[in-house]
Design a protein around this motif. Structure first.
Motif, PDB file in Angstrom:
ATOM      1  N   UNK A   1       0.827  -1.215   0.000  1.00 23.59           N
ATOM      2  CA  UNK A   1       0.000   0.000   0.000  1.00 23.59           C
ATOM      3  C   UNK A   1       0.857   1.260   0.000  1.00 23.59           C
ATOM      4  N   UNK A   2       1.945   1.247   0.754  1.00 29.09           N
ATOM      5  CA  UNK A   2       2.867   2.390   0.761  1.00 29.09           C
ATOM      6  C   UNK A   2       3.408   2.618  -0.646  1.00 29.09           C
TER       7      UNK A   2
ATOM      8  N   UNK B   1       0.620   3.942  -3.058  1.00 29.94           N
ATOM      9  CA  UNK B   1       0.276   5.349  -2.826  1.00 29.94           C
ATOM     10  C   UNK B   1       1.388   6.284  -3.301  1.00 29.94           C
ATOM     11  N   UNK B   2       2.633   5.914  -3.030  1.00 25.42           N
ATOM     12  CA  UNK B   2       3.751   6.730  -3.518  1.00 25.42           C
ATOM     13  C   UNK B   2       3.797   6.717  -5.045  1.00 25.42           C
ATOM     14  N   UNK B   3       3.466   5.574  -5.631  1.00 19.48           N
ATOM     15  CA  UNK B   3       3.416   5.459  -7.092  1.00 19.48           C
ATOM     16  C   UNK B   3       2.367   6.364  -7.708  1.00 19.48           C
ATOM     17  N   UNK B   4       1.293   6.627  -6.973  1.00 22.25           N
ATOM     18  CA  UNK B   4       0.245   7.545  -7.437  1.00 22.25           C
ATOM     19  C   UNK B   4       0.626   8.999  -7.198  1.00 22.25           C
ATOM     20  N   UNK B   5       1.760   9.217  -6.540  1.00 24.29           N
ATOM     21  CA  UNK B   5       2.193  10.577  -6.242  1.00 24.29           C
ATOM     22  C   UNK B   5       1.631  11.119  -4.942  1.00 24.29           C
ATOM     23  N   UNK B   6       1.020  10.259  -4.142  1.00 21.45           N
ATOM     24  CA  UNK B   6       0.439  10.692  -2.871  1.00 21.45           C
ATOM     25  C   UNK B   6       1.505  10.792  -1.782  1.00 21.45           C
ATOM     26  N   UNK B   7       1.196  11.613  -0.805  1.00 16.30           N
ATOM     27  CA  UNK B   7       2.052  11.826   0.364  1.00 16.30           C
ATOM     28  C   UNK B   7       1.518  10.940   1.484  1.00 16.30           C
ATOM     29  N   UNK B   8       2.397  10.231   2.179  1.00 20.44           N
ATOM     30  CA  UNK B   8       1.995   9.367   3.289  1.00 20.44           C
ATOM     31  C   UNK B   8       2.498   9.966   4.585  1.00 20.44           C
ATOM     32  N   UNK B   9       1.595  10.260   5.486  1.00 17.70           N
ATOM     33  CA  UNK B   9       1.966  10.865   6.752  1.00 17.70           C
ATOM     34  C   UNK B   9       1.593   9.942   7.895  1.00 17.70           C
ATOM     35  N   UNK B  10       2.603   9.584   8.684  1.00 20.01           N
ATOM     36  CA  UNK B  10       2.404   8.777   9.876  1.00 20.01           C
ATOM     37  C   UNK B  10       2.791   9.663  11.050  1.00 20.01           C
ATOM     38  N   UNK B  11       1.794  10.154  11.763  1.00 19.98           N
ATOM     39  CA  UNK B  11       2.032  11.098  12.858  1.00 19.98           C
ATOM     40  C   UNK B  11       3.123  10.610  13.792  1.00 19.98           C
ATOM     41  N   UNK B  12       4.025  11.501  14.144  1.00 23.44           N
ATOM     42  CA  UNK B  12       5.148  11.269  15.048  1.00 23.44           C
ATOM     43  C   UNK B  12       6.222  10.344  14.475  1.00 23.44           C
ATOM     44  N   UNK B  13       5.909   9.589  13.432  1.00 29.80           N
ATOM     45  CA  UNK B  13       6.899   8.701  12.810  1.00 29.80           C
ATOM     46  C   UNK B  13       7.622   9.432  11.690  1.00 29.80           C
ATOM     47  N   UNK B  14       6.849   9.939  10.721  1.00 27.63           N
ATOM     48  CA  UNK B  14       7.452  10.662   9.617  1.00 27.63           C
ATOM     49  C   UNK B  14       6.548  10.729   8.410  1.00 27.63           C
ATOM     50  N   UNK B  15       7.057  11.355   7.360  1.00 32.81           N
ATOM     51  CA  UNK B  15       6.299  11.579   6.131  1.00 32.81           C
ATOM     52  C   UNK B  15       7.113  11.067   4.947  1.00 32.81           C
ATOM     53  N   UNK B  16       6.459  10.269   4.103  1.00 31.16           N
ATOM     54  CA  UNK B  16       7.039   9.821   2.845  1.00 31.16           C
ATOM     55  C   UNK B  16       6.364  10.597   1.730  1.00 31.16           C
ATOM     56  N   UNK B  17       7.143  11.082   0.773  1.00 28.16           N
ATOM     57  CA  UNK B  17       6.553  11.709  -0.403  1.00 28.16           C
ATOM     58  C   UNK B  17       7.515  11.562  -1.562  1.00 28.16           C
ATOM     59  N   UNK B  18       6.959  11.609  -2.775  1.00 24.18           N
ATOM     60  CA  UNK B  18       7.804  11.526  -3.952  1.00 24.18           C
ATOM     61  C   UNK B  18       8.165  12.928  -4.398  1.00 24.18           C
ATOM     62  N   UNK B  19       9.280  13.011  -5.046  1.00 25.62           N
ATOM     63  CA  UNK B  19       9.744  14.297  -5.547  1.00 25.62           C
ATOM     64  C   UNK B  19      10.380  14.060  -6.907  1.00 25.62           C
TER      65      UNK B  19
END
Length: 134
Positions: free
Chosen positions: A34-35, A38-56
């Protein structure tokens, strides 16, 4: 510094929760899939207090072959960036006693990258499809 594999994490979670390893493996793999999706779709994944994954998207640029000094065209590419969350930053700081950067800016300094690239230094050049391998 040790390398922990997906298998080792699955074993720890299974032991800690009392769930069967097969079930834990399915859940962990589904989460990773799923991660990647979602990144493949260009979406940003935010896990509070853990961190944020995003594509650039990194722009195409000119580089230089260090051996021959010939200019080399580097094509544009999409990379994954991770920004450390508040709680993880705090815990890592407590464990190591060292200040933790929000992004891995020291990587650019070690490789001799220019200022533009140091903004993107927290990015991984691994492709999303590899995230599910372990």
């Amino acid at each position: 510094m040790a390398t922990i594999t997906k298998k080792e994490l699955i074993d720890r979670i299974a032991d800690g929760t009392g769930h069967r390893r097969v079930q834990v493996k399915k859940v962990v793999q589904q989460f990773l899939d799923e991660v990647v999706n979602e990144l493949g779709k260009g979406n940003r994944l935010e896990f509070r207090d853990f961190g944020v994954f995003e594509t650039k998207l990194r722009k195409a640029r000119k580089a230089q072959n260090p051996k021959t000094l010939e200019p080399v065209a580097v094509p544009e590419k999409r990379t994954v960036k991770f920004k450390v969350g508040r709680l993880m930053k705090q815990k890592l700081g407590e464990m190591t006693g060292a200040a933790i950067e929000d992004e891995a800016s020291d990587i650019a300094e070690e490789t001799g990258a220019d200022e533009e690239e140091s903004d993107e230094a927290g990015e991984s050049t691994s492709h999303g499809a590899q995230a599910g391998n372990g």
